[in-house]
Design a protein around this motif. Sequence first.
Motif, PDB file in Angstrom:
ATOM      1  N   CYS A  74       0.546 -10.276  -5.014  1.00  0.00           N
ATOM      2  CA  CYS A  74       1.776  -9.049  -6.037  1.00  0.00           C
ATOM      3  C   CYS A  74       1.945  -7.966  -4.917  1.00  0.00           C
ATOM      4  CB  CYS A  74       0.726  -8.792  -6.758  1.00  0.00           C
ATOM      5  SG  CYS A  74      -0.327  -7.189  -6.263  1.00  0.00           S
ATOM      6  N   HIS A  75       3.398  -8.064  -5.470  1.00  0.00           N
ATOM      7  CA  HIS A  75       3.863  -6.552  -4.808  1.00  0.00           C
ATOM      8  C   HIS A  75       2.974  -5.322  -5.072  1.00  0.00           C
ATOM      9  CE1 HIS A  75       7.126  -3.634  -3.461  1.00  0.00           C
ATOM     10  NE2 HIS A  75       7.671  -4.811  -2.656  1.00  0.00           N
ATOM     11  N   ALA A  78       5.395  -1.231  -8.240  1.00  0.00           N
ATOM     12  CA  ALA A  78       5.518  -1.032 -10.013  1.00  0.00           C
ATOM     13  C   ALA A  78       6.487  -2.000 -10.685  1.00  0.00           C
ATOM     14  CB  ALA A  78       5.266   0.580 -10.681  1.00  0.00           C
ATOM     15  N   SER A  79       7.066  -1.505  -9.755  1.00  0.00           N
ATOM     16  CA  SER A  79       9.102  -2.053 -10.061  1.00  0.00           C
ATOM     17  C   SER A  79       9.877  -1.087  -9.062  1.00  0.00           C
ATOM     18  CB  SER A  79       9.455  -0.948 -11.904  1.00  0.00           C
ATOM     19  OG  SER A  79       9.724  -0.032 -10.898  1.00  0.00           O
ATOM     20  N   ASP A  85       9.837 -10.528  -5.718  1.00  0.00           N
ATOM     21  CA  ASP A  85       8.820 -10.365  -5.880  1.00  0.00           C
ATOM     22  C   ASP A  85       7.960  -9.767  -6.973  1.00  0.00           C
ATOM     23  OD1 ASP A  85       7.340 -10.050  -3.421  1.00  0.00           O
ATOM     24  OD2 ASP A  85       9.255  -8.659  -3.262  1.00  0.00           O
ATOM     25  N   SER A  87       5.176  -7.689  -9.576  1.00  0.00           N
ATOM     26  CA  SER A  87       4.716  -6.753  -9.490  1.00  0.00           C
ATOM     27  C   SER A  87       3.558  -6.807 -10.054  1.00  0.00           C
ATOM     28  CB  SER A  87       5.054  -5.501  -9.815  1.00  0.00           C
ATOM     29  OG  SER A  87       5.112  -5.632 -11.314  1.00  0.00           O
ATOM     30  N   LYS A 120      -1.746  -3.268  -2.104  1.00  0.00           N
ATOM     31  CA  LYS A 120      -1.245  -4.321  -3.190  1.00  0.00           C
ATOM     32  C   LYS A 120      -2.669  -4.048  -3.703  1.00  0.00           C
ATOM     33  CE  LYS A 120       1.664  -7.862  -0.878  1.00  0.00           C
ATOM     34  NZ  LYS A 120       1.842  -9.247  -0.628  1.00  0.00           N
ATOM     35  N   ALA A 123      -2.616  -1.231  -5.668  1.00  0.00           N
ATOM     36  CA  ALA A 123      -1.522  -1.938  -7.204  1.00  0.00           C
ATOM     37  C   ALA A 123      -1.822  -1.968  -8.336  1.00  0.00           C
ATOM     38  CB  ALA A 123      -0.062  -2.109  -7.029  1.00  0.00           C
TER      39      ALA A 123
END
Length: 259
Positions: A74-75, A78-79, A85, A87, A120, A123
């Motif tokens: 995941c990136h 969040a956006s 990519d 999120s 990451k 996140a």
Amino acid sequence: MRRKLIAGNWKMNGLSEEGLRLTEAIVERRLRAMEHGSEDAESCELLICPPFTLLAQIRPMLGGTGVSLGAQDCHPAASGAHTGDISAPMLADLGCAYVIVGHSERRQNHREDDSLVQAKAQAALDAGLTPILCIGETEDEREAGKTQEVLRRQLSGSLPELKSGEATSLVIAYEPVWAIGTGKSAKNEDVREAHASVRSFLEERFGAELAREARLLYGGSVKPETSASLLAEDEVDGALIGGASLKAEDFWAIAISCP
């Protein structure tokens, strides 16, 4: 008791037809075991991590099966303007419960350092996902006697901040780089030693309770013929499986070898 977790990392494998066929075969085995009241049905938690392209198709196949869905990366944001990519909130929206972060192939091929892996992992936690944080030494580092040093350095730089009660939201996968996709697997005593070191580090940083609750997996050429002995180790809470997860019979054989 920490429930064992058997996680399949499909990596960049599987177009729609073969991915759905593989999922169906895994689900059939799990449901058959559940219907017959077999202990195999509940002995461990099953997780599959297909490519991003298959997540939406596979999600509806897993309802009520006890098989969880995860992603492979995941990136950290969040956006935003991050073309190509994905999120963590997007993964949660697709029904994922887990996401792999810091896999050695990402660290080596995409030059991901510990600080990026930490971002990451954080996140993932913020999005309600459980990160599977990968660590592991290279063959040169092992031969130089630096395994413990490498693992502690990676943990120090890659672990997100955890609060009381969040230990069950952390999975660490010890995957020696020299064992991934090579057919070589670490000896049980090597895995035991590495996991004990990881557990000790967690206790130093977060306290004894969290260290006891966090799940530690082993990954690196895990095969059905060797999994029972490995999974019987007290400090091994499951396995992160690559190649063997692409065959339903092998994946299931590893799953039912859980003690």
